[in-house]
Design a protein around this motif. Sequence first.
Motif, PDB file in Angstrom:
ATOM      1  N   SER A 157       0.814  -1.220   0.000  1.00 54.07           N
ATOM      2  CA  SER A 157       0.000   0.000   0.000  1.00 54.07           C
ATOM      3  C   SER A 157       0.846   1.267   0.000  1.00 54.07           C
ATOM      4  O   SER A 157       0.319   2.361  -0.184  1.00 54.07           O
ATOM      5  CB  SER A 157      -0.942   0.003   1.202  1.00 54.07           C
ATOM      6  OG  SER A 157      -0.225  -0.141   2.409  1.00 54.07           O
ATOM      7  N   VAL A 158       2.167   1.123   0.230  1.00 50.54           N
ATOM      8  CA  VAL A 158       3.086   2.263   0.132  1.00 50.54           C
ATOM      9  C   VAL A 158       4.256   1.855  -0.758  1.00 50.54           C
ATOM     10  O   VAL A 158       4.954   0.881  -0.470  1.00 50.54           O
ATOM     11  CB  VAL A 158       3.615   2.705   1.515  1.00 50.54           C
ATOM     12  CG1 VAL A 158       4.601   3.872   1.357  1.00 50.54           C
ATOM     13  CG2 VAL A 158       2.483   3.124   2.433  1.00 50.54           C
ATOM     14  N   SER A 159       4.459   2.600  -1.843  1.00 51.30           N
ATOM     15  CA  SER A 159       5.568   2.325  -2.758  1.00 51.30           C
ATOM     16  C   SER A 159       6.486   3.541  -2.808  1.00 51.30           C
ATOM     17  O   SER A 159       6.052   4.673  -2.573  1.00 51.30           O
ATOM     18  CB  SER A 159       5.052   1.984  -4.158  1.00 51.30           C
ATOM     19  OG  SER A 159       4.157   2.977  -4.624  1.00 51.30           O
ATOM     20  N   LEU A 160       7.748   3.301  -3.124  1.00 47.09           N
ATOM     21  CA  LEU A 160       8.761   4.358  -3.049  1.00 47.09           C
ATOM     22  C   LEU A 160       9.730   4.248  -4.210  1.00 47.09           C
ATOM     23  O   LEU A 160      10.182   3.161  -4.558  1.00 47.09           O
ATOM     24  CB  LEU A 160       9.523   4.227  -1.719  1.00 47.09           C
ATOM     25  CG  LEU A 160      10.780   5.078  -1.526  1.00 47.09           C
ATOM     26  CD1 LEU A 160      10.445   6.561  -1.534  1.00 47.09           C
ATOM     27  CD2 LEU A 160      11.493   4.694  -0.226  1.00 47.09           C
ATOM     28  N   MET A 161      10.047   5.405  -4.802  1.00 46.87           N
ATOM     29  CA  MET A 161      11.141   5.484  -5.761  1.00 46.87           C
ATOM     30  C   MET A 161      12.075   6.605  -5.327  1.00 46.87           C
ATOM     31  O   MET A 161      11.630   7.718  -5.010  1.00 46.87           O
ATOM     32  CB  MET A 161      10.624   5.757  -7.177  1.00 46.87           C
ATOM     33  CG  MET A 161      11.731   5.933  -8.203  1.00 46.87           C
ATOM     34  SD  MET A 161      12.906   4.556  -8.272  1.00 46.87           S
ATOM     35  CE  MET A 161      11.922   3.305  -9.082  1.00 46.87           C
ATOM     36  N   SER A 162      13.379   6.301  -5.284  1.00 46.46           N
ATOM     37  CA  SER A 162      14.373   7.262  -4.806  1.00 46.46           C
ATOM     38  C   SER A 162      15.692   7.012  -5.519  1.00 46.46           C
ATOM     39  O   SER A 162      16.009   5.871  -5.885  1.00 46.46           O
ATOM     40  CB  SER A 162      14.566   7.102  -3.291  1.00 46.46           C
ATOM     41  OG  SER A 162      15.688   7.833  -2.834  1.00 46.46           O
ATOM     42  N   VAL A 163      16.478   8.074  -5.700  1.00 44.87           N
ATOM     43  CA  VAL A 163      17.813   7.910  -6.264  1.00 44.87           C
ATOM     44  C   VAL A 163      18.679   7.058  -5.334  1.00 44.87           C
ATOM     45  O   VAL A 163      19.653   6.447  -5.775  1.00 44.87           O
ATOM     46  CB  VAL A 163      18.466   9.285  -6.519  1.00 44.87           C
ATOM     47  CG1 VAL A 163      18.844   9.969  -5.219  1.00 44.87           C
ATOM     48  CG2 VAL A 163      19.691   9.161  -7.416  1.00 44.87           C
ATOM     49  N   GLY A 164      18.301   6.980  -4.051  1.00 45.42           N
ATOM     50  CA  GLY A 164      19.038   6.150  -3.110  1.00 45.42           C
ATOM     51  C   GLY A 164      19.102   4.687  -3.528  1.00 45.42           C
ATOM     52  O   GLY A 164      20.055   3.974  -3.172  1.00 45.42           O
ATOM     53  N   PHE A 165      18.100   4.229  -4.291  1.00 44.29           N
ATOM     54  CA  PHE A 165      18.103   2.834  -4.753  1.00 44.29           C
ATOM     55  C   PHE A 165      19.046   2.618  -5.929  1.00 44.29           C
ATOM     56  O   PHE A 165      19.339   1.474  -6.283  1.00 44.29           O
ATOM     57  CB  PHE A 165      16.691   2.416  -5.181  1.00 44.29           C
ATOM     58  CG  PHE A 165      15.683   2.451  -4.064  1.00 44.29           C
ATOM     59  CD1 PHE A 165      15.984   1.957  -2.811  1.00 44.29           C
ATOM     60  CD2 PHE A 165      14.426   2.989  -4.282  1.00 44.29           C
ATOM     61  CE1 PHE A 165      15.056   1.999  -1.781  1.00 44.29           C
ATOM     62  CE2 PHE A 165      13.485   3.029  -3.262  1.00 44.29           C
ATOM     63  CZ  PHE A 165      13.807   2.534  -2.013  1.00 44.29           C
ATOM     64  N   LEU A 166      19.481   3.711  -6.558  1.00 43.91           N
ATOM     65  CA  LEU A 166      20.288   3.593  -7.769  1.00 43.91           C
ATOM     66  C   LEU A 166      21.780   3.792  -7.517  1.00 43.91           C
ATOM     67  O   LEU A 166      22.587   3.628  -8.418  1.00 43.91           O
ATOM     68  CB  LEU A 166      19.820   4.621  -8.810  1.00 43.91           C
ATOM     69  CG  LEU A 166      18.319   4.597  -9.141  1.00 43.91           C
ATOM     70  CD1 LEU A 166      17.997   5.667 -10.179  1.00 43.91           C
ATOM     71  CD2 LEU A 166      17.882   3.222  -9.626  1.00 43.91           C
TER      72      LEU A 166
END
Length: 268
Positions: free
Chosen positions: A86-95
């Motif tokens: 129910s909560v999704s996240l996209m961040s440069v931290g994952f890259l």
Amino acid sequence: MEASAESGNLAGVRHIILILSGKGGVGKSTISTELALALRHMGKKVGILDVDLCGPSIPRMLRAQGRAVHQCDGGWVPVFVDQEQSVSLMSVGFLLEKPDEAVVWRGPKKNALIKQFVSDVAWGQLDYLVVDTPPGTSDEHMAALDALRPYSPLGAVVVTTPQAVSVGDVRRELTFCRKTGLRVIGIVENMSGFVCPHCTECTNVFSRGGGEELAKHAGVPFLGSVPLDPELTRCLEEGRDFIQEFPQSPAFHALSAIAQKILKETPA
């Protein structure tokens, strides 16, 4: 084909909320994270887009650091931070290959990544996409605004702290919103007092009321004041859900009230 991909990836997003402030250190990432969790506990499906490229702190706040981003036919799959997805996240931290790696990029490269985050992330069906932005009114803000504007109703939540110096900077942020035609959902005054961990009394460490006064002066809604709470700080450090664990905290009541006002300001 590119426009089609963008439209497809954002077609299921009902509302987009940009979290803004004229200065750093006011707790935009905290408000972004806790607002997303509060909306989730109200039954909403929420995505968080972390475009604070030089200081991506939300993966840690949601205990998602080190997770991998995968590809699907629609682009990048955001990282889900709960079992219910129910909560999704996209961040440069994952890259970043290493968590301590610095993002030493010029403006065009930052802007290109922000546009890619908008067009190439398969968000699916979301009630709210919360966008955590860097301080100020820089290239990154314009890139995010230009990329997001065509696809969903946009609104801004502007975060300040009570002191006059912060309120002055946030006043400039309101001017940015006015010049770019971005609707201001309201102002949040963060770090408004300190909650004693022993007796839960709230003491005004800095000052109080600057955010509410600014909202009256600017003619925009005042969403509420969030006090400093050691338990909230601990939850953010450890990636725990403060909204679920501390329902008796004054900060919980403040955050829940702010989420309720945002629901009213962004009708279905």
